[in-house]
Enzyme design. Sequence first.
Site, PDB file in Angstrom:
ATOM      1  CE1 TYR A   4     -10.263  -1.702   9.817  1.00  0.00           C
ATOM      2  CE2 TYR A   4     -10.706  -0.781  11.989  1.00  0.00           C
ATOM      3  CZ  TYR A   4      -9.900  -0.877  10.868  1.00  0.00           C
ATOM      4  OH  TYR A   4      -8.718  -0.151  10.809  1.00  0.00           O
ATOM      5  N   GLY A  33       0.802  -1.218   0.000  1.00  0.00           N
ATOM      6  CA  GLY A  33       0.000   0.000   0.000  1.00  0.00           C
ATOM      7  C   GLY A  33       0.835   1.267   0.000  1.00  0.00           C
ATOM      8  NE  ARG A  68      -4.012   6.672  -3.482  1.00  0.00           N
ATOM      9  CZ  ARG A  68      -4.479   5.673  -4.244  1.00  0.00           C
ATOM     10  NH1 ARG A  68      -4.898   4.539  -3.681  1.00  0.00           N
ATOM     11  NH2 ARG A  68      -4.536   5.800  -5.541  1.00  0.00           N
ATOM     12  N   GLY A  69      -0.550   7.877   0.919  1.00  0.00           N
ATOM     13  CA  GLY A  69      -0.830   7.874   2.349  1.00  0.00           C
ATOM     14  C   GLY A  69       0.346   7.530   3.231  1.00  0.00           C
TER      15      GLY A  69
END
Length: 286
Positions: A167, A16, A19-20
């Site tokens: 989650y 991942g 970005r971020g």
Amino acid sequence: MRNNGKLQGKTLFITGASRGIGKAIALKAARDGANIVIAAKTAEPHPKLPGTIYTAAAEIERAGGKALPCIVDVRDEKQVQQAVEAAVAKFGGIDIVINNASAISLTSTLDTEMKRYDLMQNINTRGTFLVSKTCLPYLLKSSNPHILNLSPPLNMKPHWFANHTAYTIAKYGMSMCVLGMAEEFRSQGVAVNALWPRTTIHTAAIEMLNGSESAEYARKPDIMADAAYAIICRDAREYTGNFFMDDEILLDCGVKDFSKYACNPENMHKLQLDIFLDDEGPFAKL
């Protein structure tokens, strides 16, 4: 927090990282001259989220690192294996794994579709396990190997399950990988730790979900990048099995001014605590 050069020539496999927070960690390591494997899905521009594995690669190389962009869906064993093999072929090995890729849906049990449940389980828990497992044969050859999962401390108070059971199970699965793998590979010198932010972190993905105003009471991804850097520069044999908080790590490193991490420094004492945390810890005194 200044770079110390310890990651010069080291190879980081970051999921991942287009970005971020993932990209922020990649850029921090790149300033040391590290090799960065960008293992992420975004090869074509997203209509709402900026950045691809190729734009991230260009930024990493401008920062002083070497980049290998790989199209990787962490749910796909073949793609993960191919990316690891490509990393080893290009850079000669893997020294550090950052399990950053994650899916989130803060929905109640009745509102969680099974395809969303499966997505979170397969990216968060299974993806973390798969990437770690695939990289471990090479980590075991490294002089200072680290696995760092961006996952929370295992807070078992019921209210952290009640509102978003699916989650929580998926995210805690990443943390349970830390608990188990740290002990499993302790004698072989592989550090396995977790890192979690004290406050919410503002990213383009979070802005898309919560609106631009969410930045007012959040911190920048830079704080997670600095904290991750501090962890993976430590001696792997001495620091393993920990559930680190970003601000605690930086306080330990001598950082005193946290206003620079706030998106709006005027609100640095009003920041939103992240989920899974019951108290402000040292953040209340910063």
